[in-house]
Write a protein that holds these residues in place. Structure first.
Motif, short mmCIF file in Angstrom:
data_model
loop_
_atom_site.label_atom_id
_atom_site.label_comp_id
_atom_site.label_asym_id
_atom_site.label_seq_id
_atom_site.Cartn_x
_atom_site.Cartn_y
_atom_site.Cartn_z
N ARG A 10 0.89 -1.17 0.00
CA ARG A 10 0.00 0.00 0.00
C ARG A 10 0.92 1.20 0.00
O ARG A 10 1.76 1.36 0.88
CB ARG A 10 -0.86 -0.04 1.26
CG ARG A 10 -1.83 1.12 1.38
CD ARG A 10 -2.64 0.97 2.63
NE ARG A 10 -1.80 0.98 3.81
CZ ARG A 10 -2.02 1.74 4.89
NH1 ARG A 10 -3.04 2.54 4.94
NH2 ARG A 10 -1.20 1.69 5.91
N CYS A 36 -2.00 1.67 -11.77
CA CYS A 36 -2.73 2.29 -10.66
C CYS A 36 -3.25 3.66 -11.10
O CYS A 36 -3.00 4.10 -12.22
CB CYS A 36 -1.82 2.42 -9.44
SG CYS A 36 -0.49 3.63 -9.61
N SER A 37 -3.95 4.33 -10.22
CA SER A 37 -4.52 5.65 -10.52
C SER A 37 -3.46 6.73 -10.46
O SER A 37 -2.53 6.66 -9.66
CB SER A 37 -5.62 5.99 -9.52
OG SER A 37 -6.68 5.08 -9.61
N HIS A 78 -7.67 6.66 -1.64
CA HIS A 78 -7.02 5.65 -2.49
C HIS A 78 -6.24 4.64 -1.65
O HIS A 78 -6.28 3.44 -1.94
CB HIS A 78 -6.10 6.31 -3.51
CG HIS A 78 -6.83 6.86 -4.69
ND1 HIS A 78 -7.05 6.13 -5.83
CD2 HIS A 78 -7.41 8.06 -4.90
CE1 HIS A 78 -7.73 6.85 -6.70
NE2 HIS A 78 -7.96 8.03 -6.15
N GLY A 81 -8.54 2.18 -0.19
CA GLY A 81 -9.30 1.37 -1.13
C GLY A 81 -8.47 0.56 -2.10
O GLY A 81 -8.99 -0.35 -2.75
N GLN A 82 -7.18 0.85 -2.23
CA GLN A 82 -6.34 0.10 -3.16
C GLN A 82 -4.89 0.18 -2.71
O GLN A 82 -4.58 0.81 -1.71
CB GLN A 82 -6.49 0.60 -4.60
CG GLN A 82 -5.99 2.03 -4.80
CD GLN A 82 -6.27 2.54 -6.21
OE1 GLN A 82 -7.39 2.49 -6.67
NE2 GLN A 82 -5.24 3.00 -6.89
N ASN A 83 -4.01 -0.47 -3.43
CA ASN A 83 -2.64 -0.61 -2.96
C ASN A 83 -1.74 0.58 -3.27
O ASN A 83 -1.02 1.04 -2.42
CB ASN A 83 -2.01 -1.88 -3.55
CG ASN A 83 -2.66 -3.11 -2.98
OD1 ASN A 83 -2.85 -3.20 -1.78
ND2 ASN A 83 -3.01 -4.05 -3.83
#
Length: 197
Positions: A10, A36-37, A78, A81-83
């Motif tokens: 993360r 990823c974002s 983020h 909710g995600q890595n």
């Protein structure tokens, strides 16, 4: 990338630097490489901030702090909710980076130990000025070249923060490969690409 194949960490990677250093370009490419974002801090500025900068007026802390708090909240969302997420943001002063580091729910204020990592895109002022002139001529950004010096003057670097500093004059692909290698502990082929400050 092999380092991301199983249980990726993360992490928020903040690509930082003065205007024209390549934050959006490198941040976008890095986010694609990491799957990823990417968040561009410029997209989070209120119109009042953009209007000031268009007029060649440097932002004050009164302008910046609410913007940084919005960015911190976006990063936290983020991270929960995600890595991995990549942010392109000037983050020129230590206090600004502290706000962004606090996106990590486990961060202890002042420790610099955080899942929010910073990579400074560094280049000679002449290189960045030329990029800004080109960008202004193309009408691609609200930040005028006249604000470069105020950003260079604002840049504060503290060795205790462990900021990764890279040569922004390198090719985008070399930069992205090098940043990934250092963040995820892989060996570099390019010896002079980057160093810690």
């Amino acid at each position: 990338m092999d380092a991301l194949d199983s249980n990726p960490p993360r992490m928020a990677v903040v690509i930082m630097g003065v205007c024209g250093s390549g934050k959006s370009t490198i941040g976008n490419l890095l986010a694609k490489a990491l799957d990823c974002s990417f968040l561009d801090a410029d997209d989070f500025h209120p119109e009042s901030n953009k209007d000031k900068m268009k007029r060649g007026i440097a932002l004050s802390d009164k302008d910046r702090i609410p913007w940084l708090e919005i960015l911190r909240n976006a990063l936290r969302e983020h991270l929960l909710g995600q890595n991995i997420v990549v942010l392109g943001c000037s983050a020129l002063q230590k206090g600004y980076r502290e706000i962004l580091r606090s996106a990590d729910p486990d961060y202890t204020q002042g420790s610099s130990e955080s899942v929010v990592k910073f990579v400074l895109l560094d280049a000679r002022a002449e290189v960045i000025a030329a990029r800004l002139e080109k960008r202004a001529a193309e009408g691609n950004h609200f930040m005028p070249p006249s604000l470069l010096q105020s950003q260079l003057d604002s840049l504060q670097l503290d060795p205790s923060e462990g900021i990764l500093k890279v040569d922004a004059a390198q090719s985008p692909n070399d930069l992205v490969n090098g940043i990934q290698a250092l963040i995820f502990g892989q060996k570099l082929d390019i010896q002079d690409l980057m160093y810690w400050i």
